[in-house]
Write a protein that holds these residues in place. Structure first.
Motif: not given
Length: 347
Positions: A193-194, A205-210, A258-261
């Motif tokens: 989606l990102q 976008a993958l880096l936002t996950i960890p 937004n992903t982290a929050g």
């Protein structure tokens, strides 16, 4: 995956979850004592609502402060019954810790920032100047919060590894296929989606996950100790991280926040639910299903309600009618980290 270590930690009370638990027990219990407790619960709820209504629409309760200077530093008495109830739930230990942190930040660092000219307040400003000062005080607070939480989690993992190894067990076991599949599906949806909606590079976008996982763990532990979800601070820390990794890219800066929050918010809600469910005998699986359904329904209802209230966010937000202080803070951080300090207006 965080549930066992956090729920088994006796130092984490999860005040919000415990308040919900007590409410459920009082509502569904029987007998004279349960009826008395329910009456007390309803009476205090009505008292709090009445006090808020009077303060808002009839007569504003006085906010006392020793001096105008201390009031600008947010040292004033707030006649809010919400804070009284919150203090009763979190207890003396956490309450005193919060007080010490507030004194160090707002009584020590804030005057120093003003003295050094790092923060300039308007000459005619009056009342608490929270918004102007918190943009600086946020960072040492977030650093302490994140480092303390990650260190605590690392120590717990190492202790678990050592104790399991000493007893002859397997230090690490493979996760169950159900949760692992759900976790993988969530990662796929978030990343795709990102990339599709905001044009963010796939690797970014993958880096936002960890990062989101680490910060969700931080938020869960903070909520367990204080009951306060640090969503804004978590988002801004994520912005800072991607301001270093991907400078000049506003979409990734905001979407990482937004992903982290979002992950932090859902994680804290779910941990509170698990705390209540553990006490009343609800299974984690059913709670997770209910949470997922709630996210689906809530996202639709929330978006519709938002668009009904604010049909044109670009022109309506950051105005006198809709000041949106959290939005202003995230925007300021994004501008600072992507275009430099000169991009910020004097306001």
């Amino acid at each position: 995956y965080l549930r066992p270590s956090l729920l088994n930690d006796t130092s984490l009370k999860f005040p919000e979850g415990m308040a919900t638990l007590e409410t459920l027990l009082h509502i569904y219990n029987h007998g004279r004592e349960a009826a008395t407790r329910l009456k007390v619960l309803l009476s205090t709820a009505l008292l709090s609502a009445l006090a808020k209504w009077v303060d808002t629409f009839v007569w504003a309760f006085p906010r006392w402060s020793p001096s105008a200077q201390l009031e600008r530093l947010t040292f004033s008495a707030d006649p809010s019954l919400l804070l009284v109830g919150f203090g009763a739930i979190i207890g003396i230990r956490v309450g005193l810790t919060l007080l010490i942190g507030a004194l160090l930040a707002w009584g020590g660092l804030a005057p120093w920032l003003l003295e050094q000219g790092l923060v300039t307040l308007p000459a005619d400003s009056s009342g608490p100047q929270f918004a102007a000062l918190v943009e600086w005080l946020l960072w040492p607070g977030v650093s302490l919060m994140v480092c303390s939480t990650l260190a605590s989690l690392a120590i717990r993992l190492w202790t678990l590894h050592a104790s399991t190894k000493a007893s002859g067990g397997t230090p690490w076991s493979m996760p169950k296929p159900g949760p692992a599949a759900g976790f993988a599906l969530a990662i796929l949806l978030v990343v795709s989606l990102q990339a599709l909606l905001f044009g963010i590079n796939l690797w970014m976008a993958l880096l936002t996950i960890p990062l989101a996982i680490c910060l969700a763990a931080v938020a869960a532990r903070v909520v367990g100790a204080t009951g306060i979800p640090p969503i804004g601070a978590i988002g801004q820390l994520s912005q800072l991280s991607f301001g270093i990794v991907a400078p000049g890219q506003v979409p990734i800066n905001l979407m990482s926040a937004n992903t982290a929050g979002g992950s932090a918010g859902q994680c804290t809600d779910l941990m509170n639910d698990f705390k209540v469910g553990r006490a009343i005998g609800a299974t984690p699986r059913k709670q997770l299903i209910a949470q997922t359904l709630g996210i689906f329904v809530g996202s639709i209802v929330g978006a519709l309600a938002y668009m009904a209230l604010i049909p044109d966010p670009q022109s309506m937000l950051l105005t006198e009618e809709w000041p949106a202080p959290a939005v202003a803070t995230w925007k300021a951080v994004a501008q600072t980290l992507t275009h430099g300090l000169d991009s910020l207006s004097a306001s």
